[in-house]
Design a protein around this motif. Sequence first.
Motif, PDB file in Angstrom:
ATOM      1  N   PRO A 176     -32.676  41.920  48.701  1.00 19.63           N
ATOM      2  CA  PRO A 176     -34.135  41.899  48.625  1.00 19.63           C
ATOM      3  C   PRO A 176     -34.694  43.303  48.817  1.00 19.63           C
ATOM      4  CG  PRO A 176     -33.344  40.219  50.121  1.00 19.63           C
ATOM      5  CD  PRO A 176     -32.158  41.035  49.735  1.00 19.63           C
TER       6      PRO A 176
ATOM      7  N   ARG B 112     -39.061  38.762  41.358  1.00 19.58           N
ATOM      8  CA  ARG B 112     -40.090  37.963  42.049  1.00 19.58           C
ATOM      9  C   ARG B 112     -41.313  37.718  41.173  1.00 19.58           C
ATOM     10  NH1 ARG B 112     -37.629  35.884  46.623  1.00 19.58           N
ATOM     11  NH2 ARG B 112     -36.010  37.392  47.164  1.00 19.58           N
TER      12      ARG B 112
ATOM     13  N   ASN C  57     -30.867  35.885  46.050  1.00 17.54           N
ATOM     14  CA  ASN C  57     -30.127  37.142  46.052  1.00 17.54           C
ATOM     15  C   ASN C  57     -28.659  36.852  46.310  1.00 17.54           C
ATOM     16  OD1 ASN C  57     -32.945  37.648  47.509  1.00 17.54           O
ATOM     17  ND2 ASN C  57     -32.434  39.394  46.229  1.00 17.54           N
ATOM     18  N   LYS C  58     -27.830  37.115  45.307  1.00 23.61           N
ATOM     19  CA  LYS C  58     -26.382  36.998  45.497  1.00 23.61           C
ATOM     20  C   LYS C  58     -25.823  38.389  45.374  1.00 23.61           C
ATOM     21  CE  LYS C  58     -24.813  32.415  44.938  1.00 23.61           C
ATOM     22  NZ  LYS C  58     -24.329  32.143  46.297  1.00 23.61           N
ATOM     23  N   THR C  59     -25.554  39.008  46.512  1.00 23.62           N
ATOM     24  CA  THR C  59     -25.233  40.431  46.485  1.00 23.62           C
ATOM     25  C   THR C  59     -23.750  40.663  46.699  1.00 23.62           C
ATOM     26  OG1 THR C  59     -25.642  40.583  48.825  1.00 23.62           O
ATOM     27  CG2 THR C  59     -27.485  40.998  47.383  1.00 23.62           C
TER      28      THR C  59
ATOM     29  N   PHE D 126     -34.782  25.793  59.024  1.00 24.99           N
ATOM     30  CA  PHE D 126     -34.465  27.095  58.438  1.00 24.99           C
ATOM     31  C   PHE D 126     -34.756  27.158  56.943  1.00 24.99           C
ATOM     32  CE2 PHE D 126     -32.065  27.222  62.390  1.00 24.99           C
ATOM     33  CZ  PHE D 126     -32.582  28.402  62.895  1.00 24.99           C
TER      34      PHE D 126
ATOM     35  N   LEU E 244     -38.638  28.136  57.402  1.00 28.67           N
ATOM     36  CA  LEU E 244     -38.425  29.582  57.465  1.00 28.67           C
ATOM     37  C   LEU E 244     -37.904  30.178  56.158  1.00 28.67           C
ATOM     38  CD1 LEU E 244     -36.959  29.842  61.061  1.00 28.67           C
ATOM     39  CD2 LEU E 244     -39.268  30.365  60.311  1.00 28.67           C
TER      40      LEU E 244
ATOM     41  N   VAL F  29     -35.051  30.269  54.685  1.00 26.22           N
ATOM     42  CA  VAL F  29     -33.718  30.852  54.596  1.00 26.22           C
ATOM     43  C   VAL F  29     -32.994  30.093  53.487  1.00 26.22           C
ATOM     44  CG1 VAL F  29     -31.526  31.119  55.795  1.00 26.22           C
ATOM     45  CG2 VAL F  29     -33.655  31.486  57.025  1.00 26.22           C
ATOM     46  N   PRO F  30     -32.488  30.798  52.438  1.00 29.18           N
ATOM     47  CA  PRO F  30     -31.884  30.065  51.328  1.00 29.18           C
ATOM     48  C   PRO F  30     -30.584  29.382  51.742  1.00 29.18           C
ATOM     49  CG  PRO F  30     -31.664  32.434  51.006  1.00 29.18           C
ATOM     50  CD  PRO F  30     -32.479  32.247  52.239  1.00 29.18           C
TER      51      PRO F  30
ATOM     52  N   VAL G  10     -41.368  33.754  64.172  1.00 32.71           N
ATOM     53  CA  VAL G  10     -40.411  33.525  63.086  1.00 32.71           C
ATOM     54  C   VAL G  10     -39.164  34.386  63.285  1.00 32.71           C
ATOM     55  CG1 VAL G  10     -40.034  33.855  60.630  1.00 32.71           C
ATOM     56  CG2 VAL G  10     -42.141  32.788  61.421  1.00 32.71           C
TER      57      VAL G  10
ATOM     58  N   VAL H  40     -35.366  33.006  63.609  1.00 30.60           N
ATOM     59  CA  VAL H  40     -34.319  33.360  62.651  1.00 30.60           C
ATOM     60  C   VAL H  40     -33.248  34.201  63.328  1.00 30.60           C
ATOM     61  CG1 VAL H  40     -33.834  34.501  60.489  1.00 30.60           C
ATOM     62  CG2 VAL H  40     -35.936  33.249  60.746  1.00 30.60           C
TER      63      VAL H  40
ATOM     64  N   LEU I  32     -30.208  32.712  64.990  1.00 36.47           N
ATOM     65  CA  LEU I  32     -29.047  32.371  64.168  1.00 36.47           C
ATOM     66  C   LEU I  32     -28.026  33.492  64.285  1.00 36.47           C
ATOM     67  CD1 LEU I  32     -30.350  30.985  60.786  1.00 36.47           C
ATOM     68  CD2 LEU I  32     -29.163  29.775  62.586  1.00 36.47           C
TER      69      LEU I  32
ATOM     70  N   SER J  48     -35.188  40.849  55.350  1.00 38.11           N
ATOM     71  CA  SER J  48     -34.842  40.711  53.928  1.00 38.11           C
ATOM     72  C   SER J  48     -35.114  39.296  53.457  1.00 38.11           C
ATOM     73  CB  SER J  48     -33.373  41.022  53.692  1.00 38.11           C
ATOM     74  OG  SER J  48     -33.054  42.275  54.181  1.00 38.11           O
ATOM     75  N   LEU J  49     -34.688  38.320  54.275  1.00 38.02           N
ATOM     76  CA  LEU J  49     -34.845  36.929  53.866  1.00 38.02           C
ATOM     77  C   LEU J  49     -36.312  36.540  53.789  1.00 38.02           C
ATOM     78  CD1 LEU J  49     -32.035  35.232  55.996  1.00 38.02           C
ATOM     79  CD2 LEU J  49     -32.086  35.526  53.533  1.00 38.02           C
ATOM     80  N   LEU J  50     -37.115  37.111  54.680  1.00 42.39           N
ATOM     81  CA  LEU J  50     -38.498  36.666  54.766  1.00 42.39           C
ATOM     82  C   LEU J  50     -39.454  37.585  54.011  1.00 42.39           C
ATOM     83  CD1 LEU J  50     -38.139  35.614  58.444  1.00 42.39           C
ATOM     84  CD2 LEU J  50     -38.470  34.082  56.534  1.00 42.39           C
ATOM     85  N   LEU J  51     -38.891  38.660  53.428  1.00 43.63           N
ATOM     86  CA  LEU J  51     -39.724  39.596  52.660  1.00 43.63           C
ATOM     87  C   LEU J  51     -40.590  38.896  51.617  1.00 43.63           C
ATOM     88  CD1 LEU J  51     -40.413  42.553  51.783  1.00 43.63           C
ATOM     89  CD2 LEU J  51     -38.387  42.480  50.367  1.00 43.63           C
ATOM     90  N   PRO J  52     -40.002  37.994  50.804  1.00 44.99           N
ATOM     91  CA  PRO J  52     -40.825  37.360  49.766  1.00 44.99           C
ATOM     92  C   PRO J  52     -42.027  36.617  50.333  1.00 44.99           C
ATOM     93  CG  PRO J  52     -38.498  36.887  49.407  1.00 44.99           C
ATOM     94  CD  PRO J  52     -38.599  37.553  50.725  1.00 44.99           C
TER      95      PRO J  52
ATOM     96  N   PHE K 249     -45.280  38.585  50.336  1.00 46.93           N
ATOM     97  CA  PHE K 249     -45.868  39.123  49.108  1.00 46.93           C
ATOM     98  C   PHE K 249     -47.299  38.648  48.881  1.00 46.93           C
ATOM     99  CE2 PHE K 249     -41.506  39.832  46.917  1.00 46.93           C
ATOM    100  CZ  PHE K 249     -41.299  40.891  47.767  1.00 46.93           C
TER     101      PHE K 249
ATOM    102  N   TYR L 296     -23.480  32.390  56.398  1.00 53.02           N
ATOM    103  CA  TYR L 296     -23.663  32.093  54.981  1.00 53.02           C
ATOM    104  C   TYR L 296     -24.963  32.704  54.461  1.00 53.02           C
ATOM    105  CZ  TYR L 296     -24.355  29.749  50.599  1.00 53.02           C
ATOM    106  OH  TYR L 296     -24.564  29.525  49.271  1.00 53.02           O
ATOM    107  N   ALA L 297     -26.028  32.557  55.247  1.00 51.16           N
ATOM    108  CA  ALA L 297     -27.352  32.920  54.751  1.00 51.16           C
ATOM    109  C   ALA L 297     -27.515  34.417  54.508  1.00 51.16           C
ATOM    110  CB  ALA L 297     -28.417  32.427  55.718  1.00 51.16           C
TER     111      ALA L 297
ATOM    112  N   ASN M 226     -25.729  36.743  53.030  1.00 49.88           N
ATOM    113  CA  ASN M 226     -25.513  37.157  51.643  1.00 49.88           C
ATOM    114  C   ASN M 226     -25.458  35.982  50.688  1.00 49.88           C
ATOM    115  OD1 ASN M 226     -25.401  39.924  51.847  1.00 49.88           O
ATOM    116  ND2 ASN M 226     -23.254  39.910  52.451  1.00 49.88           N
ATOM    117  N   GLY M 227     -25.684  34.769  51.178  1.00 49.74           N
ATOM    118  CA  GLY M 227     -25.502  33.588  50.346  1.00 49.74           C
ATOM    119  C   GLY M 227     -24.070  33.499  49.859  1.00 49.74           C
TER     120      GLY M 227
END
Lengths: 332, 153, 514
Positions: A43, A52, A70-72, B138, B142, B144-145, C30, C34, C37, C47-51, C54, C405-406, C408-409
């Motif tokens: 991100p 986005r 995001n798959k980095t 989450f 929140l 989180v993906p 928040v 987070v 975790l 990074s995760l919450l940046l969007p 916006f 997991y979260a 980097n997915g």
Amino acid sequence: MGAYRRFYFLPALLMLFFGVTVESPGQEKYPDRPITIVAPFPPGGVADLTARPVAAALEKVMKNPVVVVNKTGAAGAVGMSFVANSKPDGYNLLLALSSISIIPEADKLFDRKPAYTMDQLIPIALISADPTIFVVNASRPWKTVKEFVAEAKRRPGAISYSSSGVYGTLHMAMEMLTHSAGINLKHVPYAGAGPALTAILGGHVDTLASGPAVVIPHIKAGKIRPLAGWGAKRVASLPDVPTFKELGHDIEFYIWAGLFAPRSTSPAVMKTIRESVKQAVNAAEFKAAMEKLQTPIAYLDAPEFQKFWDKDAKMLADAIKRIGKLEIPEAK
Amino acid sequence: MLQSFPTMTIDRVSASILVLFSLFVIWESRQLPLGSFRQPGPAYVPILLAALLLILGVFIILMAGRARSLSSLRWSEWRHALAILLTCVFAVFAIERLGYRLTVLLALVFLVKGVEKRGWVSSLTFAFGMAFGSFYLFYTVLRVPLPQGPLGF
Amino acid sequence: MTETLHNLYLGFSVALAPSVLLYAFLGCVVGTLVGVLPGIGPLAGISLLLPASFGLDATSAIVLLAGIYYGAMYGGSTTSILMRIPGEAASVMTCIDGYQMTRKGRAGPALAIAAIGSYIAGTVSVVGLMLLAPPLASFALRFGPPEYFALLTLGLLALAYMSGGSMLKSLAMAVLGLLLGMIGIDPMTGFFRFSYGLVELGDGIGVVPVAVGLFGLSEILLTAGQPTATEVKKPRLNELLPSRQEWRASLWPIGRGTLLGFFIGIIPGSAHIISSFVSYAVEKRLSKHPERFGHGAIEGVAGPESANNSATSGAFVPMLALGVPSGPIPAVMIAAMMVHGISPGPLLISQQPELFWGFIASMYVGNLVLLILNLPLVGIFVNVLRVPYPLLYPAILVFCILGVYAVNGSAVDVGIMTATGALGYGLRKFDFETAPVVLRLILAPMMEMSFRQSLAMSSGSYAIFVNRPIALVMLMVGLALLLLSIVPFLIKTVDWRQRLGVAGGQDAREKESL
């Protein structure tokens, strides 16, 4: 009923586990569930920041949720191979940058099993394309490309440049310049475009090629000086900076962002996506968002984008072949 | 040390593994260019470090006579450890295929019911609560993906 | 000065506007959630919450992100202290003594001192940011690869001095950590090293899964099956705050940690991570009772926690003064600004004063909000330890998987966590310490890269490390440290190690330290 259920339970579980689902005979309406746009960089990077607004505008046009994931990892290879190998149902799209053409070439160079090949992906649309700008630290004496090239010829391998990493986009741009001008420069790779910028601002390297949005604030502050750009025409926000083409160097390079789908996505679905993207990029909201990012929209529909991509990929492949395998850090 | 076969102390065993590991690293680095002192290549630092680990390992083996003997180690917790590791391995393969909620649900039922032998009711309540509660907090709140499986879970 | 005060007034008028205040508060909440975790620290958090930011106006967005950043920083230390799971690289040090304090029933004071230390460090370093930003920023840019390499070498030597148990075994672990850091694409030539066809290993093995595996998962593996369940002493409610003696012991470490963190944080790159290592090393060196470190010394929590907090304010110096993305967190913040059409550059302060000073003021406000938010939470968090372990550890495991997991997915990261958890279990069974592995894993890629970049800059001449004054000074200090640690071996004075008779042979978990 009980026996019937038991009979179906195991295969159903297996299908679940291996991600196989039964194709329903009558094609359902696309899209009927959220679409994912994979940004293969973290991100806040260019891919993410472009994805986005695209997702937001697409969501409005398709009246269906579009989420950015995001798959980095591995300079983007992880996310790109994820989409390349995903189900071609139109629910997994990819927002990739120029580096999409570099990674398979580099894999080829190192005899690696490629993470993905370019045939696995089909272009949807080009979203933006920014030429890189050649800048030098303001304390260095060169005012024009001519002076710079003359000095580089006099002292081969002495002038240095930073890049976002070996075989990265910024390295490619500089490789085209050194090849065209017949000069030798010292390459100091950094871990990303941000650190590469920090290095030139701190005077640890002499020159850098990077995107206009990155360098313009520092040009205005007088810390770095632009000598030329890689575009076919001058950048609107830097009208005094000539292009390399004007100066007789036949090179062209863009950092671009485009939308892709897995290759075997059905034509019907592709048509829906392409038309939706076309509407999305013309939405006022999208234009405003890109304006703020100081990234001009350079929309091209699939056929023209394919042509653009082919040309670009060939150019990059040639550059990578010229660089070759680096046994040791580059200091030719 | 020569008079009899050296006792198997924990240090001897572990350092031998480290020595083998360092040899393995050196062997694996053979495909990478070494470079030179002035221009170290990709294999330069790894081989340097592996050689260092090799030397340290040999020293530990030589000086390990006084450490505890291998038979003094107690492994009473191995069943639990194995079960937990297997749960993690299951999660690695399941999380993107079954989705987050289903994976967590199955993992927790296995651990709480199967390993800790709690009752069905409390195990299922706990597993459902954790799987859906953490997902709601989450993912939904929140943002989180987290992955969802093919059935939308 | 009057100008600064005037600007600050402007800043506070922005930061104290109800809507902005709300976002600061929201960000802190928040971020804390987070950050709890495992694995999700400030960087992953923002990074995760940046969007999510916006849709807001620029100032609110920045304030929200700054709040998330502080909250995540604090949330990370909570799991480090209570469960020995580092939220991110910077809280690895907190695990060591913080968790030992928890085992002794002092979880409350550990959490409280972490909150208070972070508050003091946060506030003081913002003063530094406000007054010193422009002059310091241009100094910070003088840190190129050779200086960076010298700094990291200094950090490595400082760490080496403090080995707790067997010197040889902890050195071996240090080298093992450095070796694990070699996995991934070689940044200088593009070769894949030791990745065995796994694309996901291209960027190397992440610090987060390794730290969670080696610390957190290995702890669960060791304790879950113990017949006597867990020996963690349940804290009594009246023991939530530090005792007078603990206060006194923490005061100087907080002060030193704050200064150290700020100045290390200014340096572009990921230097802020090592601020907590250096702070821990300094506190152990200065302590009259270094043997307490690793067994629940409150200084070992107070110092590093303050240092890592002020370091990231320090990291904002080059970002705000020069618009340089001086580290991963500032880079995300810059992206957030760009989305709102603000180009962060050297002219930001003069062109967007309300944004700059609003940001500064919101940092004061955010720190305060966090303190007010977290001190009462200490009581709640501590009660988590009352959950019976057979239910607690499956829950911790789920959060480990979720967090890792979260980031980097990536399911591969969960795999790395599993593998390093098993590795850590084995190592600790065999009386090895796992902290050196994690700390060196963090340093290895940065050190190798700066070393080889320096040689690329100088075309292979090692003189570059001594010709540059900053690098030279730091290498000299490192050399002095090295000599200091060798002296006791040469002149046979009684080292504290011998005094204690630490030989290795106790349960490794009892003396987990550097």
